[in-house]
Design a protein around this motif. Structure first.
Motif, PDB file in Angstrom:
ATOM      1  N   GLN A 163       8.640 -31.182  31.130  1.00 56.29           N
ATOM      2  CA  GLN A 163       8.631 -30.348  32.350  1.00 56.29           C
ATOM      3  C   GLN A 163       9.292 -30.904  33.065  1.00 56.29           C
ATOM      4  OE1 GLN A 163       5.167 -30.512  34.520  1.00 56.29           O
ATOM      5  NE2 GLN A 163       5.041 -29.630  36.399  1.00 56.29           N
ATOM      6  N   VAL A 164       9.728 -33.071  32.853  1.00 53.29           N
ATOM      7  CA  VAL A 164      11.046 -32.951  34.106  1.00 53.29           C
ATOM      8  C   VAL A 164      12.351 -33.193  33.360  1.00 53.29           C
ATOM      9  CG1 VAL A 164      11.171 -35.589  34.542  1.00 53.29           C
ATOM     10  CG2 VAL A 164       8.452 -34.960  34.722  1.00 53.29           C
ATOM     11  N   LEU A 165      11.606 -32.952  32.143  1.00 48.75           N
ATOM     12  CA  LEU A 165      13.244 -32.899  31.630  1.00 48.75           C
ATOM     13  C   LEU A 165      13.764 -31.530  32.083  1.00 48.75           C
ATOM     14  CD1 LEU A 165      12.886 -34.521  28.055  1.00 48.75           C
ATOM     15  CD2 LEU A 165      14.888 -35.130  30.291  1.00 48.75           C
ATOM     16  N   ASN A 166      12.744 -30.200  32.039  1.00 50.09           N
ATOM     17  CA  ASN A 166      13.853 -28.897  32.798  1.00 50.09           C
ATOM     18  C   ASN A 166      14.075 -28.926  34.029  1.00 50.09           C
ATOM     19  OD1 ASN A 166      13.215 -28.295  29.888  1.00 50.09           O
ATOM     20  ND2 ASN A 166      10.998 -27.276  29.920  1.00 50.09           N
ATOM     21  N   GLU A 167      13.278 -29.749  34.805  1.00 49.55           N
ATOM     22  CA  GLU A 167      13.386 -29.605  36.215  1.00 49.55           C
ATOM     23  C   GLU A 167      14.830 -30.138  36.358  1.00 49.55           C
ATOM     24  OE1 GLU A 167       9.961 -31.472  37.824  1.00 49.55           O
ATOM     25  OE2 GLU A 167       8.620 -30.067  37.801  1.00 49.55           O
ATOM     26  N   LYS A 168      15.292 -31.181  35.834  1.00 47.91           N
ATOM     27  CA  LYS A 168      15.888 -31.373  35.748  1.00 47.91           C
ATOM     28  C   LYS A 168      17.543 -31.329  35.624  1.00 47.91           C
ATOM     29  CE  LYS A 168      14.569 -35.958  37.733  1.00 47.91           C
ATOM     30  NZ  LYS A 168      14.771 -35.921  39.204  1.00 47.91           N
ATOM     31  N   ALA A 169      17.491 -30.578  34.577  1.00 48.96           N
ATOM     32  CA  ALA A 169      18.249 -29.994  33.711  1.00 48.96           C
ATOM     33  C   ALA A 169      18.849 -28.569  34.436  1.00 48.96           C
ATOM     34  CB  ALA A 169      18.348 -29.487  32.172  1.00 48.96           C
ATOM     35  N   GLU A 170      17.584 -28.082  34.938  1.00 48.25           N
ATOM     36  CA  GLU A 170      18.239 -26.782  35.864  1.00 48.25           C
ATOM     37  C   GLU A 170      18.667 -26.904  36.988  1.00 48.25           C
ATOM     38  OE1 GLU A 170      13.755 -24.963  36.597  1.00 48.25           O
ATOM     39  OE2 GLU A 170      13.919 -24.016  34.688  1.00 48.25           O
ATOM     40  N   ALA A 171      18.480 -28.860  37.775  1.00 50.29           N
ATOM     41  CA  ALA A 171      19.001 -28.639  39.282  1.00 50.29           C
ATOM     42  C   ALA A 171      20.638 -29.607  38.955  1.00 50.29           C
ATOM     43  CB  ALA A 171      18.534 -30.021  39.097  1.00 50.29           C
ATOM     44  N   VAL A 172      20.780 -29.850  37.171  1.00 51.92           N
ATOM     45  CA  VAL A 172      22.147 -30.745  36.633  1.00 51.92           C
ATOM     46  C   VAL A 172      22.983 -28.663  37.120  1.00 51.92           C
ATOM     47  CG1 VAL A 172      23.547 -31.116  35.439  1.00 51.92           C
ATOM     48  CG2 VAL A 172      21.159 -32.619  35.825  1.00 51.92           C
ATOM     49  N   GLU A 173      22.538 -27.730  36.282  1.00 48.05           N
ATOM     50  CA  GLU A 173      22.751 -26.759  36.329  1.00 48.05           C
ATOM     51  C   GLU A 173      23.296 -25.971  37.306  1.00 48.05           C
ATOM     52  OE1 GLU A 173      22.085 -22.269  33.911  1.00 48.05           O
ATOM     53  OE2 GLU A 173      20.783 -24.134  33.456  1.00 48.05           O
ATOM     54  N   ARG A 174      22.116 -25.892  38.656  1.00 47.48           N
ATOM     55  CA  ARG A 174      22.974 -25.269  39.818  1.00 47.48           C
ATOM     56  C   ARG A 174      23.566 -26.283  39.807  1.00 47.48           C
ATOM     57  NH1 ARG A 174      16.908 -25.221  40.152  1.00 47.48           N
ATOM     58  NH2 ARG A 174      16.861 -27.724  40.790  1.00 47.48           N
ATOM     59  N   THR A 175      23.569 -27.778  39.611  1.00 46.37           N
ATOM     60  CA  THR A 175      25.156 -28.655  40.524  1.00 46.37           C
ATOM     61  C   THR A 175      25.800 -28.133  40.505  1.00 46.37           C
ATOM     62  OG1 THR A 175      23.186 -30.281  40.727  1.00 46.37           O
ATOM     63  CG2 THR A 175      25.216 -30.836  41.445  1.00 46.37           C
ATOM     64  N   LEU A 176      26.293 -27.787  38.629  1.00 47.62           N
ATOM     65  CA  LEU A 176      27.826 -27.498  38.402  1.00 47.62           C
ATOM     66  C   LEU A 176      28.001 -25.940  39.060  1.00 47.62           C
ATOM     67  CD1 LEU A 176      26.588 -28.537  34.494  1.00 47.62           C
ATOM     68  CD2 LEU A 176      28.768 -29.839  36.415  1.00 47.62           C
ATOM     69  N   ARG A 177      27.368 -24.998  38.565  1.00 45.57           N
ATOM     70  CA  ARG A 177      27.286 -23.546  38.818  1.00 45.57           C
ATOM     71  C   ARG A 177      27.670 -23.889  40.814  1.00 45.57           C
ATOM     72  NH1 ARG A 177      25.952 -20.048  35.657  1.00 45.57           N
ATOM     73  NH2 ARG A 177      24.741 -20.170  33.578  1.00 45.57           N
ATOM     74  N   SER A 178      27.540 -24.813  41.261  1.00 46.53           N
ATOM     75  CA  SER A 178      27.510 -24.232  43.038  1.00 46.53           C
ATOM     76  C   SER A 178      29.201 -24.675  42.565  1.00 46.53           C
ATOM     77  CB  SER A 178      26.641 -25.913  43.318  1.00 46.53           C
ATOM     78  OG  SER A 178      27.174 -26.885  43.309  1.00 46.53           O
ATOM     79  N   SER A 179      29.899 -25.359  42.156  1.00 44.95           N
ATOM     80  CA  SER A 179      30.900 -25.658  41.860  1.00 44.95           C
ATOM     81  C   SER A 179      31.962 -25.061  41.325  1.00 44.95           C
ATOM     82  CB  SER A 179      31.149 -27.640  41.701  1.00 44.95           C
ATOM     83  OG  SER A 179      29.900 -28.127  42.070  1.00 44.95           O
ATOM     84  N   PRO A 180      33.477 -24.631  41.779  1.00 46.61           N
ATOM     85  CA  PRO A 180      33.652 -23.785  41.161  1.00 46.61           C
ATOM     86  C   PRO A 180      34.232 -25.168  39.853  1.00 46.61           C
ATOM     87  CG  PRO A 180      35.578 -24.509  43.031  1.00 46.61           C
ATOM     88  CD  PRO A 180      33.871 -24.401  43.195  1.00 46.61           C
ATOM     89  N   ALA A 181      34.680 -26.154  40.052  1.00 44.09           N
ATOM     90  CA  ALA A 181      35.177 -27.093  38.700  1.00 44.09           C
ATOM     91  C   ALA A 181      34.083 -28.320  39.239  1.00 44.09           C
ATOM     92  CB  ALA A 181      36.266 -26.965  38.524  1.00 44.09           C
TER      93      ALA A 181
END
Length: 459
Positions: free
Chosen positions: A43-61
């Protein structure tokens, strides 16, 4: 090697049961705890992975600002290591994941993985970020150090092993104490049985303090003592009765012989004395034969023949024999009914003769003795009833005891009736797989013989 005692066996079983239960509980505890933490990690790893993915998608590069945001997501969580790989190039690494764990994680195809490295164990997740930064292949690797938890489980297992050994030994010791206390009634039963002798059969074990599981055993033991006590009393009475019954004719013969030897007598006088002694000897011989018959019956050695027999014919021959004795007492004998049985005619005649003889002897003068035969289901019943003295209810079963007479005044000074007739009758009836009963009320006494009916289909 001596036999293992019951206490030791039960203590060992008790110890094994405790050990098995504790082991099962520990295994279950370990399994469910590990499962809980694994699910929590996922659960914790999924939450962190989703947070990192959102962070990456919020940046163009991927920029320094992006790395700072990922640090903000990861830093406040203990034990996390993260890496971001774009087109096979590591663009971000937290806690040196790229140098230590990344090569191991890349070699695992599953999304969830566990690796051991440098004395540590890591639980990780691999998450692909599709359609980011111009369609480049982006992969996020997250790892959580769970080494401290592994050490915790190892310590728990070690302590459990120590606890298991101590619990097994303690349960064995407590089992011995409790089992000895629980088996105390059996010890009392053993001590009581060791004190039982022929002269001391009135001992009984109280059931108030006995556990419910042992009530049946104690009750059966007490009932056994009661039966033994009754049997010994009857045996003692039987011996006394034999001595009493034989003493009278022996004393009579001794007196006659002593008187005969006081002076010379005529041949006729000697003949009378010899005839009198011979009569007493015949009666004694009959008594001994009767006792031998009963002894054989007790040991199951009386095996009657299985010839076809008519109860009416057998009873009629007995009634004819006692007609004169009945006329002397002004008593009539009436016979009705019939029934076919399989049995020994001579034995059945003897059984009925004993009952009819008593009926003639004790019937009121001028009365009628009724002999009725009838069929009921698979049995033939023969009821012999006379009017006379009433046998008390508590004595109606004792009339079949050896040497027992309802009228005790008739015991003295005679060997005509030794009191074995009804005992012999019961033995004969039981040898024919039948039963006999006595009912006496309001001046009427009835003896009923019930025998299996003859199978007419084989006649």
């Amino acid at each position: 090697m001596g036999k293992v005692s019951l206490t030791s066996r039960m203590a060992i079983v008790f110890m094994l049961v405790v050990t098995v239960v504790l082991t099962a509980a520990a295994i279950s505890f370990n399994y469910f705890c590990r499962l809980h933490f694994e699910r929590k990690d996922a659960q914790v790893l999924n939450e962190k992975a989703e947070a990192v993915e959102r962070t990456l998608r919020s940046s163009p590069a991927f920029e320094q600002k992006t790395a700072s945001r990922i640090d903000a997501v990861i830093e406040h969580s203990f034990g996390f290591a993260t890496a971001v790989v774009v087109d096979g190039r590591t663009v971000y690494s937290h806690h040196n994941l790229s140098e230590s764990l990344l090569p191991l994680a890349k070699g695992i195809q599953d999304e969830r993985w566990t690796v051991d490295y440098g004395g540590h164990q890591y639980s990780g997740i691999t998450r692909k970020v599709n359609q980011w930064v111009g369609g480049q292949d982006t992969v996020v690797y997250l790892a959580l150090d769970v080494t401290h938890r592994i050490h915790f489980f190892e310590m728990i297992q070690q302590w459990f092993a120590y606890t298991l050994v101590v619990s097994a030994l303690l349960s064995g010791a407590l089992g011995v104490i409790l089992i000895k206390k629980g088996l105390k009634p059996i010890d009392e039963l053993s001590k009581t049985s060791s004190t039982v002798t022929a002269n001391c059969l009135d001992t009984r074990i109280p059931t108030e303090s006995v556990p419910g599981e042992l009530h049946e055993l104690v009750d059966n033991f007490n009932e056994m003592l009661s039966r033994l006590d009754d049997s010994f009393l009857r045996l003692s009475g039987f011996s006394a009765d034999i001595a009493h019954e034989l003493r009278t004719p022996l004393n009579s013969m001794l007196t006659q012989m002593e008187v005969a030897l006081l002076r010379d007598r005529e041949n006729a006088d000697y003949k009378d004395i010899i005839y009198s002694a011979l009569e007493e000897l015949r009666r004694m011989s009959k008594m001994v034969d009767d006792m031998l018959f009963l002894a054989k019956a007790d040991n199951g050695k009386i095996i009657p023949s299985t010839e076809d027999a008519s109860m009416a014919e057998i009873t009629a021959s007995v009634v004819e024999y006692y007609d004169l004795a009945a006329e002397d007492r002004n008593v009539r004998i009436e016979l009705t009914g019939d029934g076919q049985v399989k049995g020994d005619k001579s034995m059945l005649r003897r059984a009925i003769s004993n009952i009819v003889s008593n009926a003639v002897r004790y019937a009121d003068e001028g009365s009628t003795i009724s002999v009725e035969i009838w069929k009921s289901g698979t049995s033939i019943s023969t009821a012999i009833s006379n009017r006379g003295i009433t046998i008390p209810e508590e004595l109606q079963t004792r009339v079949f005891d050896r040497f027992y007479r309802v009228d005790t005044a008739r015991r003295e000074g005679t060997t005509l009736n030794a009191g074995l007739g009804m005992a012999i009758t019961r033995s004969i009836v039981e040898a024919h797989k039948g039963r006999i009963a006595c009912v006496s009320a309001d001046g009427f006494t009835t003896f009923t013989l019930t025998l299996p009916v003859r199978d007419e289909s084989r006649a």
